[in-house]
Motif scaffolding. Structure first.
Motif, PDB file in Angstrom:
ATOM      1  N   MET A   1       0.833  -1.201   0.000  1.00 35.31           N
ATOM      2  CA  MET A   1       0.000   0.000   0.000  1.00 35.31           C
ATOM      3  C   MET A   1       0.866   1.248   0.000  1.00 35.31           C
ATOM      4  O   MET A   1       1.877   1.316   0.680  1.00 35.31           O
ATOM      5  CB  MET A   1      -0.889   0.031   1.255  1.00 35.31           C
ATOM      6  N   GLN A   2       0.431   2.240  -0.759  1.00 35.45           N
ATOM      7  CA  GLN A   2       1.024   3.553  -0.643  1.00 35.45           C
ATOM      8  C   GLN A   2       0.534   4.175   0.662  1.00 35.45           C
ATOM      9  O   GLN A   2      -0.496   3.783   1.196  1.00 35.45           O
ATOM     10  CB  GLN A   2       0.614   4.431  -1.826  1.00 35.45           C
ATOM     11  N   THR A   3       1.263   5.132   1.178  1.00 34.81           N
ATOM     12  CA  THR A   3       0.862   5.777   2.434  1.00 34.81           C
ATOM     13  C   THR A   3       0.771   7.289   2.250  1.00 34.81           C
ATOM     14  O   THR A   3       1.467   7.865   1.402  1.00 34.81           O
ATOM     15  CB  THR A   3       1.861   5.467   3.561  1.00 34.81           C
ATOM     16  N   ALA A   4      -0.097   7.897   3.026  1.00 37.45           N
ATOM     17  CA  ALA A   4      -0.249   9.351   2.989  1.00 37.45           C
ATOM     18  C   ALA A   4      -0.709   9.809   4.372  1.00 37.45           C
ATOM     19  O   ALA A   4      -1.393   9.079   5.084  1.00 37.45           O
ATOM     20  CB  ALA A   4      -1.253   9.770   1.923  1.00 37.45           C
ATOM     21  N   THR A   5      -0.301  11.026   4.737  1.00 43.09           N
ATOM     22  CA  THR A   5      -0.697  11.601   6.024  1.00 43.09           C
ATOM     23  C   THR A   5      -1.575  12.815   5.786  1.00 43.09           C
ATOM     24  O   THR A   5      -1.195  13.733   5.048  1.00 43.09           O
ATOM     25  CB  THR A   5       0.539  12.012   6.844  1.00 43.09           C
ATOM     26  N   GLN A  71      -1.146  -1.428   9.510  1.00 45.19           N
ATOM     27  CA  GLN A  71      -1.347  -1.962   8.161  1.00 45.19           C
ATOM     28  C   GLN A  71      -1.529  -3.474   8.173  1.00 45.19           C
ATOM     29  O   GLN A  71      -2.295  -4.020   7.371  1.00 45.19           O
ATOM     30  CB  GLN A  71      -0.170  -1.584   7.254  1.00 45.19           C
ATOM     31  N   GLY A  88      -3.671  -3.034  -8.301  1.00 46.08           N
ATOM     32  CA  GLY A  88      -2.851  -2.512  -9.389  1.00 46.08           C
ATOM     33  C   GLY A  88      -3.471  -2.718 -10.750  1.00 46.08           C
ATOM     34  O   GLY A  88      -3.006  -2.162 -11.740  1.00 46.08           O
ATOM     35  N   ARG A  92      -6.535   1.006  -6.794  1.00 46.94           N
ATOM     36  CA  ARG A  92      -5.325   1.417  -6.084  1.00 46.94           C
ATOM     37  C   ARG A  92      -5.689   1.621  -4.617  1.00 46.94           C
ATOM     38  O   ARG A  92      -6.745   2.173  -4.303  1.00 46.94           O
ATOM     39  CB  ARG A  92      -4.783   2.709  -6.682  1.00 46.94           C
ATOM     40  N   THR A  94      -4.523   3.002  -0.738  1.00 50.36           N
ATOM     41  CA  THR A  94      -3.637   3.914  -0.008  1.00 50.36           C
ATOM     42  C   THR A  94      -3.960   3.852   1.487  1.00 50.36           C
ATOM     43  O   THR A  94      -5.137   3.857   1.876  1.00 50.36           O
ATOM     44  CB  THR A  94      -3.803   5.360  -0.516  1.00 50.36           C
ATOM     45  N   TRP A  95      -2.919   3.782   2.308  1.00 45.10           N
ATOM     46  CA  TRP A  95      -3.063   3.782   3.770  1.00 45.10           C
ATOM     47  C   TRP A  95      -3.007   5.234   4.237  1.00 45.10           C
ATOM     48  O   TRP A  95      -2.022   5.948   4.018  1.00 45.10           O
ATOM     49  CB  TRP A  95      -1.930   2.974   4.397  1.00 45.10           C
TER      50      TRP A  95
END
Length: 457
Positions: A1-5, A71, A88, A92, A94-95
């Protein structure tokens, strides 16, 4: 997973969002089968976003952050997603973490899919508004297949004799042009335009002298002229009787483009240089009308509608965008609902689709060359609408100043004309900003409905 804050402000914006055709919220405790309903529904419709780990109280009230601990605790969720739509490949994940919030939320972005996606319980759902609706009836499943381009109405046979296409004037003139020369009957069968001694829908559309008699309400074009710039045309604004374009697809394209161009040339409107004829690039009209004829859904009993307004042209084609095509990727992706029609019409002399797959890109480029706004593509429930606006890329302020280069003053009415703005209060606001900026001033003695402005200096 991609991560974002996320910042606190972004979390508040997320909480303020409302579930819709493209958005859904689920608690982290959601049952896997129920979760895959939303994933399948988005994939079978127009795509969308799903946030898992945000609690939405059933009785209303504010949303709450109910994230997964880490996660690893969301791995079961990922396995469920992957079983329905491989990560994919169509979605998609995202965490999402947030300042001052425990754990994380899983954001799932689902793209429109060219295949029919089923839940873990082998059910089919589509998205309508904020609901996931089950599809189980054979007729509804076939409609979904047609919408996705998995099956095509163009291959269906028509209850007519094969002579309707083997002995038509259109076929005879076409056969004389192809190399090597062949007998019409043999060539049409080889192209799968005759099956079991009956012409297919594609065969009728391409080669019958009067396709509209064999496929009533499925292959005509209606052209309307509305003397208004309003959002919708009314009977009162309709100029004359709507014109009808019939005949085979090849001739329809060229006749519809010529008719539309002739009507447009009769429109005159105020520009910064004075009263002038409206101009649209012929390439744009040609490519968009060609696209409507070649890619419409012939299973839907409706005509293509070309509506010509004072400030725009609308081309509405029956059927949703096929396969994985959306208004956002249509210039980059390729998918032909009517593969036979697209392929065979390209064999005609001077084919309307010269650069197969590049038509809309050509239409957009042609608008830019005239400094006009790009066409707008709108996906409706059972049709695709392309809006070609006659609006310059320049701002209203720039258009007003250009007008004042060759005129002593400008009124509210003249400004509305050249800026293509209907509301007089909007023009008054623009005038006020320009006065405050020192660009223009009120003409002394002018007032109320006759108020005019002039350039300073």
């Amino acid at each position: 997973m991609q991560t974002a804050t996320l910042t606190a402000h972004e979390v508040e914006k997320l909480f303020a969002m409302v579930e819709s055709h493209f958005l859904d919220f689920k608690a982290k405790a959601i049952a896997p089968g129920k979760l895959t309903r939303s994933i399948a529904a988005f994939a079978n419709s127009d795509g969308g976003e799903l946030f898992v780990g945000i609690q939405e109280p059933s009785a209303g009230g504010p949303k709450t952050w109910d994230g997964f601990d880490d996660q690893e605790s969301a791995n079961g969720l990922l396995q469920v997603i992957n079983a329905v739509l491989p990560l994919g490949q169509g979605c998609r994940v995202t965490w999402l973490e947030a300042e001052g919030r425990p754990g994380g939320v899983v954001q799932i972005e689902v793209h429109k899919n060219r295949d029919i996606i089923r839940t873990t319980n082998n059910e089919v759902y589509i998205r309508r508004g904020a609901q996931n609706l089950p599809i189980s009836q054979p007729e509804a499943l076939e409609r979904l297949r047609l919408n996705k381009g998995l099956s095509s109405f163009e291959t269906m046979t028509v209850d007519a004799k094969d002579e309707a296409v083997t002995n038509s004037e259109e076929t005879i003139s076409f056969i004389l042009e192809i190399v090597p020369h062949q007998e019409p009957d043999r060539w049409l069968r080889k192209q799968q335009l005759i099956i079991d001694d009956k012409p297919t829908v594609a065969g009728v559309v391409l080669f019958a002298d009067e396709p509209q008699a064999l496929l009533p309400k499925r292959c005509g074009i209606k052209v309307y002229r509305y003397r208004t710039a309003a959002d919708e045309g009314t009977r009162e604004a309709l100029d004359g009787v709507p014109r009808t374009v019939e005949g085979c697809a090849y001739r329809q394209v060229y006749e519809a483009v010529a008719m539309t161009k002739t009507i447009i040339e009769g429109i005159r409107r105020m520009t910064p240089q004075g009263l002038d004829s409206v101009e649209y690039p012929e390439e744009t009209l040609h490519e968009i009308i060609t696209n409507a004829v070649l890619h419409r859904d012939y299973s839907i009993p409706d005509d293509i509608h070309i509506r010509i307004y004072d400030n725009r042209v609308e081309v509405e084609s029956p059927g949703s965008l096929p396969g994985h095509i959306t208004p956002h990727n249509i210039l980059d992706e390729r998918f032909a609902r009517n593969g036979n029609i697209v392929r065979v019409i390209n064999k005609f002399p001077n084919p309307p689709n010269k650069d197969v797959g590049e038509g809309l890109n050509t239409a957009f480029r042609a608008m830019k060359l005239l400094y006009l706004k790009e066409p707008e593509i709108v996906q409706r429930e059972s049709s695709v609408l392309v809006v070609i606006r006659h609006e310059q890329l320049a701002s209203p302020e720039e258009r007003i100043m250009t007008f004042l280069e060759s005129h002593d003053s400008i009124s509210n009415g003249e400004a509305r004309e050249i800026c293509v703005i209907r509301e007089d209060w909007r023009i008054r606001s623009i005038f006020a900003r320009m006065v405050a900026a020192g660009m223009i001033e009120k003409v002394p003695g002018s007032m109320t409905s006759n108020t005019a402005y002039r350039k300073i200096g």
